[in-house]
Design a protein around this motif. Structure first.
Motif, PDB file in Angstrom:
ATOM      1  N   ILE A  55      40.395  29.224  47.857  1.00  0.00           N
ATOM      2  CA  ILE A  55      39.615  30.394  47.480  1.00  0.00           C
ATOM      3  C   ILE A  55      39.991  30.783  46.059  1.00  0.00           C
ATOM      4  O   ILE A  55      41.079  30.463  45.588  1.00  0.00           O
ATOM      5  CB  ILE A  55      39.838  31.594  48.419  1.00  0.00           C
ATOM      6  CG1 ILE A  55      41.298  32.059  48.367  1.00  0.00           C
ATOM      7  CG2 ILE A  55      39.419  31.273  49.836  1.00  0.00           C
ATOM      8  CD1 ILE A  55      41.516  33.380  49.058  1.00  0.00           C
ATOM      9  N   ALA A  56      39.058  31.443  45.377  1.00  0.00           N
ATOM     10  CA  ALA A  56      39.313  31.910  44.018  1.00  0.00           C
ATOM     11  C   ALA A  56      38.649  33.268  43.843  1.00  0.00           C
ATOM     12  O   ALA A  56      37.563  33.518  44.385  1.00  0.00           O
ATOM     13  CB  ALA A  56      38.771  30.912  42.995  1.00  0.00           C
ATOM     14  N   LEU A  57      39.291  34.150  43.119  1.00  0.00           N
ATOM     15  CA  LEU A  57      38.732  35.473  42.853  1.00  0.00           C
ATOM     16  C   LEU A  57      37.461  35.352  42.022  1.00  0.00           C
ATOM     17  O   LEU A  57      37.404  34.602  41.040  1.00  0.00           O
ATOM     18  CB  LEU A  57      39.736  36.321  42.066  1.00  0.00           C
ATOM     19  CG  LEU A  57      40.712  37.206  42.829  1.00  0.00           C
ATOM     20  CD1 LEU A  57      41.691  37.833  41.845  1.00  0.00           C
ATOM     21  CD2 LEU A  57      39.996  38.280  43.622  1.00  0.00           C
ATOM     22  N   THR A  58      36.451  36.099  42.410  1.00  0.00           N
ATOM     23  CA  THR A  58      35.269  36.230  41.573  1.00  0.00           C
ATOM     24  C   THR A  58      35.531  37.301  40.514  1.00  0.00           C
ATOM     25  O   THR A  58      36.546  38.007  40.556  1.00  0.00           O
ATOM     26  CB  THR A  58      34.054  36.644  42.414  1.00  0.00           C
ATOM     27  OG1 THR A  58      34.312  37.949  42.984  1.00  0.00           O
ATOM     28  CG2 THR A  58      33.790  35.638  43.525  1.00  0.00           C
ATOM     29  N   GLU A  59      34.612  37.467  39.576  1.00  0.00           N
ATOM     30  CA  GLU A  59      34.755  38.537  38.578  1.00  0.00           C
ATOM     31  C   GLU A  59      34.764  39.897  39.269  1.00  0.00           C
ATOM     32  O   GLU A  59      35.506  40.803  38.876  1.00  0.00           O
ATOM     33  CB  GLU A  59      33.619  38.464  37.555  1.00  0.00           C
ATOM     34  CG  GLU A  59      33.716  37.278  36.617  1.00  0.00           C
ATOM     35  CD  GLU A  59      32.668  37.341  35.518  1.00  0.00           C
ATOM     36  OE1 GLU A  59      32.011  38.397  35.395  1.00  0.00           O
ATOM     37  OE2 GLU A  59      32.505  36.347  34.797  1.00  0.00           O
ATOM     38  N   THR A  60      33.950  40.025  40.312  1.00  0.00           N
ATOM     39  CA  THR A  60      33.923  41.287  41.067  1.00  0.00           C
ATOM     40  C   THR A  60      35.279  41.547  41.716  1.00  0.00           C
ATOM     41  O   THR A  60      35.812  42.663  41.655  1.00  0.00           O
ATOM     42  CB  THR A  60      32.834  41.227  42.151  1.00  0.00           C
ATOM     43  OG1 THR A  60      31.557  41.065  41.520  1.00  0.00           O
ATOM     44  CG2 THR A  60      32.826  42.497  42.995  1.00  0.00           C
ATOM     45  N   GLY A  61      35.850  40.529  42.341  1.00  0.00           N
ATOM     46  CA  GLY A  61      37.139  40.692  42.985  1.00  0.00           C
ATOM     47  C   GLY A  61      38.234  41.040  41.994  1.00  0.00           C
ATOM     48  O   GLY A  61      39.088  41.901  42.263  1.00  0.00           O
ATOM     49  N   ALA A  62      38.219  40.383  40.822  1.00  0.00           N
ATOM     50  CA  ALA A  62      39.232  40.660  39.807  1.00  0.00           C
ATOM     51  C   ALA A  62      39.124  42.091  39.303  1.00  0.00           C
ATOM     52  O   ALA A  62      40.133  42.778  39.100  1.00  0.00           O
ATOM     53  CB  ALA A  62      39.101  39.673  38.649  1.00  0.00           C
TER      54      ALA A  62
END
Length: 292
Positions: A55-62
């Protein structure tokens, strides 16, 4: 949105791994995945991209991480305010101290605090002076303990002890037998220094200015992020270093290094607080012990 969902989100975001987050939180992997899915579904966003088994953080998650941290910090503060209603100081006390303070001055005082108030749970983070000041200003620490001056004007600063710097060198360095520092020859020496942002580095640069020199007058230095690393490099070379006298006592007693006092190179150990934040009984207990 619940605080538990925010805790789970942060645990996954910081590790970018569901299984490791579940282990850290003592939850099942399915419970962690369900909490993330519920958070994303309720608000119509995607916080993580699923790439195979990764999994990788999206821009929204960051972007959401800072807000989630702020909410949890405020919730923890609210909990500490309620806990503070008890007569006996207790609850969590988050400290961030610079390396010299944390390694050589603070430990016996924390032991004394726990002996007096066993209900206080201590959490100590260690960094350099700038990092400690940042932690207090951002609310990640309740108290900061640093060496020397800080550039954070919004913080309250109280001197709680004094310290002095010494010049350190290998035991077989040509200067090891001298009685005083030959200031005029400093610019011709090789150096091992603490990193920019450390209180030790700032205090040394201030001392140099008092001698009519500047850091730019010295040859390029090897910069290391800890007192022990500086000691190790100095002991194995012909380079000079500058550290607190507290940091070199053991190595000098063992014959690994020699030190010379830097005349006038004194500095305070300071307690940092944020006047905008509630001062709990636990904070007051430690402040009273340090300032007493």
């Amino acid at each position: 949105m619940t605080l538990e969902q925010l805790r789970i989100f942060l645990a996954v975001a910081e590790r970018q791994h569901v299984t490791r987050a579940a282990e850290a939180l003592n939850l099942t992997q399915s419970a962690v995945s369900a909490a993330i899915s519920a958070l994303e579904s309720r608000h119509g966003v995607r916080c993580f991209d699923r790439i195979g088994r990764r999994i990788a953080l999206t821009e929204t998650g960051a972007a959401f991480m800072a807000e989630a941290r702020a909410v949890l910090d405020r919730a923890e503060t609210a909990e500490m305010v309620l806990e503070d209603l008890a007569r006996e100081p207790r609850g969590r006390l988050r400290l961030h101290a610079s390396q010299t303070v944390a390694s050589y001055w603070l430990p016996p005082r924390l032991v004394a605090l726990r002996d007096l108030h066993p209900g206080i749970e201590l959490r100590l983070s260690v960094g350099n002076t700038a990092q400690a000041a940042d932690a207090v200003q951002e609310g990640a620490a309740d108290l900061g303990l640093v060496e020397g001056d800080v550039a954070h004007g919004g913080l309250s600063r109280q001197v709680v002890a004094r310290d002095r710097l010494v010049l350190v060198m290998a035991a077989d360095h040509p200067w090891a037998g001298l009685a005083a520092v030959p200031v005029a020859q400093l610019a011709a020496q090789g150096w091992v220094l603490r990193e920019p942002g450390s209180g030790t580095r700032a205090a040394f640069e201030s001392w140099l200015e008092g001698q009519g020199l500047s850091a730019a007058d010295l040859p390029p230095a090897l910069e290391l992020p800890s007192n022990e690393a500086v000691l190790g490099a100095v002991a194995a070379s012909r380079r000079l270093g500058v550290l607190s006298h507290r940091a070199v006592e053991t190595a000098e007693a063992a014959g690994r290094i020699r030190s010379l006092p830097l005349p006038g190179a004194e500095r305070p150990f300071s307690l940092l607080t944020d006047p905008r934040r509630h001062r709990t009984r636990a904070m007051q207990a430690l402040i009273g012990l340090l300032a007493g």
